[in-house]
Design a protein around this motif. Structure first.
Motif, PDB file in Angstrom:
ATOM      1  N   GLY A   1       0.818  -1.199   0.075  1.00  0.00           N
ATOM      2  CA  GLY A   1       0.064  -0.034  -0.003  1.00  0.00           C
ATOM      3  C   GLY A   1       0.731   1.343   0.096  1.00  0.00           C
ATOM      4  N   TYR A   2       2.049   1.138   0.250  1.00  0.00           N
ATOM      5  CA  TYR A   2       2.976   2.386   0.203  1.00  0.00           C
ATOM      6  C   TYR A   2       4.436   1.969  -0.117  1.00  0.00           C
ATOM      7  CZ  TYR A   2       3.278   7.237   1.370  1.00  0.00           C
ATOM      8  OH  TYR A   2       3.076   8.673   1.327  1.00  0.00           O
ATOM      9  N   THR A   3       5.140   2.405  -1.008  1.00  0.00           N
ATOM     10  CA  THR A   3       6.445   2.267  -1.259  1.00  0.00           C
ATOM     11  C   THR A   3       7.184   2.768  -0.423  1.00  0.00           C
ATOM     12  OG1 THR A   3       6.845   3.861  -2.901  1.00  0.00           O
ATOM     13  CG2 THR A   3       5.986   1.684  -3.778  1.00  0.00           C
ATOM     14  N   GLU A   4       8.550   2.548  -0.041  1.00  0.00           N
ATOM     15  CA  GLU A   4       9.329   2.888   0.923  1.00  0.00           C
ATOM     16  C   GLU A   4      10.300   3.844   0.382  1.00  0.00           C
ATOM     17  OE1 GLU A   4      10.117   4.024   3.681  1.00  0.00           O
ATOM     18  OE2 GLU A   4      10.228   2.319   4.950  1.00  0.00           O
ATOM     19  N   SER A   5      10.947   4.859   1.024  1.00  0.00           N
ATOM     20  CA  SER A   5      11.973   5.738   0.751  1.00  0.00           C
ATOM     21  C   SER A   5      13.496   4.998   0.655  1.00  0.00           C
ATOM     22  CB  SER A   5      12.139   6.756   1.386  1.00  0.00           C
ATOM     23  OG  SER A   5      13.458   7.454   1.327  1.00  0.00           O
ATOM     24  N   VAL A   6      14.151   4.879  -0.297  1.00  0.00           N
ATOM     25  CA  VAL A   6      15.334   4.084  -0.332  1.00  0.00           C
ATOM     26  C   VAL A   6      16.196   4.478   0.896  1.00  0.00           C
ATOM     27  CG1 VAL A   6      16.815   5.892  -1.655  1.00  0.00           C
ATOM     28  CG2 VAL A   6      17.477   3.518  -1.859  1.00  0.00           C
ATOM     29  N   THR A   7      16.228   5.702   1.431  1.00  0.00           N
ATOM     30  CA  THR A   7      17.016   6.090   2.536  1.00  0.00           C
ATOM     31  C   THR A   7      16.671   5.460   3.804  1.00  0.00           C
ATOM     32  OG1 THR A   7      15.696   8.266   2.806  1.00  0.00           O
ATOM     33  CG2 THR A   7      17.937   8.195   1.755  1.00  0.00           C
ATOM     34  N   ASN A   8      15.370   5.062   3.966  1.00  0.00           N
ATOM     35  CA  ASN A   8      15.140   4.142   5.165  1.00  0.00           C
ATOM     36  C   ASN A   8      15.388   2.778   5.083  1.00  0.00           C
ATOM     37  OD1 ASN A   8      13.581   6.384   6.363  1.00  0.00           O
ATOM     38  ND2 ASN A   8      11.837   5.744   5.422  1.00  0.00           N
ATOM     39  N   VAL A   9      15.638   2.278   3.882  1.00  0.00           N
ATOM     40  CA  VAL A   9      16.167   0.764   3.821  1.00  0.00           C
ATOM     41  C   VAL A   9      17.721   0.792   3.794  1.00  0.00           C
ATOM     42  CG1 VAL A   9      16.081  -1.085   2.323  1.00  0.00           C
ATOM     43  CG2 VAL A   9      14.111   0.317   2.538  1.00  0.00           C
ATOM     44  N   TRP A  10      18.326   1.460   2.925  1.00  0.00           N
ATOM     45  CA  TRP A  10      19.875   1.424   2.988  1.00  0.00           C
ATOM     46  C   TRP A  10      20.379   2.767   3.354  1.00  0.00           C
ATOM     47  CZ3 TRP A  10      16.748  -0.736  -1.134  1.00  0.00           C
ATOM     48  CH2 TRP A  10      17.254  -2.202  -1.196  1.00  0.00           C
ATOM     49  N   THR A  11      20.675   2.837   4.688  1.00  0.00           N
ATOM     50  CA  THR A  11      20.706   4.256   5.317  1.00  0.00           C
ATOM     51  C   THR A  11      21.911   4.963   4.860  1.00  0.00           C
ATOM     52  OG1 THR A  11      21.443   2.973   7.224  1.00  0.00           O
ATOM     53  CG2 THR A  11      19.320   3.612   7.457  1.00  0.00           C
ATOM     54  N   SER A  12      22.842   4.135   4.212  1.00  0.00           N
ATOM     55  CA  SER A  12      24.107   4.994   3.774  1.00  0.00           C
ATOM     56  C   SER A  12      23.645   5.457   2.303  1.00  0.00           C
ATOM     57  CB  SER A  12      24.936   3.956   3.607  1.00  0.00           C
ATOM     58  OG  SER A  12      24.674   2.706   2.819  1.00  0.00           O
ATOM     59  N   THR A  13      22.605   5.118   1.850  1.00  0.00           N
ATOM     60  CA  THR A  13      22.394   5.841   0.441  1.00  0.00           C
ATOM     61  C   THR A  13      21.949   7.069   0.503  1.00  0.00           C
ATOM     62  OG1 THR A  13      21.435   3.564  -0.057  1.00  0.00           O
ATOM     63  CG2 THR A  13      20.964   5.232  -1.644  1.00  0.00           C
TER      64      THR A  13
END
Ligand SMILES: [Zn+2]
Ligand SMILES: [Zn+2]
Length: 393
Positions: free
Chosen positions: A230-242
């Motif tokens: 229902g909601y895609t995730e921001s890349v920075t929340n998954v790979w914090t180094s990104t």
């Protein structure tokens, strides 16, 4: 100026002659080979070529011999560091099997592959390293049906093809210290060679030949996952180094609702969690309860705390998923209920949630959206261009 020109062509031709067709006719679509490390964990190979394969060994630029069509060849490890083709008495550190004809395929330990093979020994492991070298478009034939089903609507397959092609080109050389570009597992993209192809899907992939997703004149960073819940995730929340990527921020997606793995439940006992935490170096005496401490904007678990008999520990949602198992905890989008002996986990979606939601893309296509609509929805602000043009810039 050139970028505007390309974009205008895309718009103009999206309804009539496919762009790749025009470029092919103009001779502007060269092949690009990619090297895929195969998951072959053995020191014994049996190869049967379907077509003739020339053997190049060592630094020799000349053909040493050839593998004949339909003949079975045993390949072994000699003295821990050399490849030996017993029937031909060829010994070398690395051998290159090159197809004489581009349509040739080779069966290796029961699985069929297009293109060429590099066979060498993983130093100190007494095992082969087998690298499959082939045209990137043919590589995609062996990827798409592993990532999604060939029965999905055409436009969703086209979106997946553009995404997978962009991923491959962007990540060329990811495994360069192992002498190949990409591996054949979920670490890069799952690739099953010829056996996982579907002729109809191949035609659909061909319809997007050479097309990639770009942002600001460069290949885009591509991520995709099963179901965003229902909601895609921001890349920075998954790979914090990104670093922040404008087209990889979370957004609402109503398309995947009710689809495969939209809703799921799991149960973990306190005993299981205690064992798994201790086995992965997170010392805790005995888990008594679990609490979610914070959520990301998309509703995914950011941090959890585990209270033990004496003290407590904190983990990120992703560490929790990794430790407890990706198959049990389908995503980090979940809530928990503490029970007498453990926790009930009520979740939505599967995968990391970044980029394209594959079930969402399928439903978008079913509702009449094109692959360009799908890619624009999940990677807003990006464009579809030809990689040959990007490389030329
Ligand atoms: Zn990999
Ligand atoms: Zn979704």
């Amino acid at each position: 100026m050139r970028k505007i020109y390309i974009f205008m062509i895309l718009v103009l031709f999206s309804g009539c002659m496919p762009l790749h067709q025009q470029y092919l006719e103009e001779g502007r679509m060269p092949e690009k080979n990619i090297k895929i490390g195969l998951s072959i964990d053995t020191n014994k190979l049996e190869v049967i070529p379907n077509g003739v394969y020339d053997i190049y060994s060592g630094k020799d630029k000349d053909i040493t011999a050839s593998l004949e069509n339909g003949v079975t060849y045993g390949i072994g490890v000699y003295e821990g560091s050399r490849v030996v083709i017993s029937k031909l008495k060829i010994f070398d550190n690395i051998i290159y099997l090159k197809a004489q004809n581009e349509d040739s395929t080779i069966n290796i330990n029961g699985k069929n592959y297009r293109g060429n093979l590099y066979v060498s020994i993983q130093i100190g492991k007494n095992k082969f390293r087998v690298v499959n070298e082939l045209d990137i478009e043919k590589y995609l034939y062996g990827v798409i049906c592993k990532e999604i089903s060939s029965s999905w609507p055409k436009e969703s397959i086209k979106a997946q093809a553009v995404a997978a092609r962009t991923y491959a080109l962007k990540n060329i050389g990811r495994h360069k210290n192992q002498w190949f570009d990409l591996c054949d597992t979920t670490h890069c993209q799952v690739y099953g060679g010829l056996d996982s192809e579907n002729p109809e899907t191949n035609k659909i992939i061909d319809a997007t030949r050479g097309e990639v997703l770009t942002y600001d004149g460069e290949l885009a960073h591509i991520f995709y996952h099963g179901n965003c819940g229902g909601y895609t995730e921001s890349v920075t929340n998954v790979w914090t180094s990104t670093t922040y990527v404008p087209y990889l921020k979370g957004r609402r997606c109503s398309y995947c609702k009710g689809g495969f793995k939209y809703d799921w439940e799991a149960y973990l006992s306190y005993d299981t969690m205690t064992n798994k935490l201790n086995n992965t170096g997170h010392k805790i005496d005995e888990v008594k309860s679990v609490k979610i401490k914070s959520f990301t904007h998309s509703g995914r678990v950011k941090e959890l705390s585990f209270r033990g008999e004496k003290g407590s520990i904190q983990l990120s949602g992703y560490e929790f998923r990794e430790i407890m198992g990706y198959n049990l905890i389908n995503s980090t989008k979940f809530e928990i209920n503490n029970k007498k002996d453990g926790i009930k986990i009520i979740g939505t979606g599967s995968g990391h949630g970044v980029g394209m939601c594959q079930i969402g893309a399928k439903v978008m296509a079913e509702k009449g959206n094109t692959y360009l609509d799908i890619l624009d929805f999940y990677f807003p602000g990006t464009k579809v261009e030809l990689w040959t043009e990007i490389e030329a810039v």
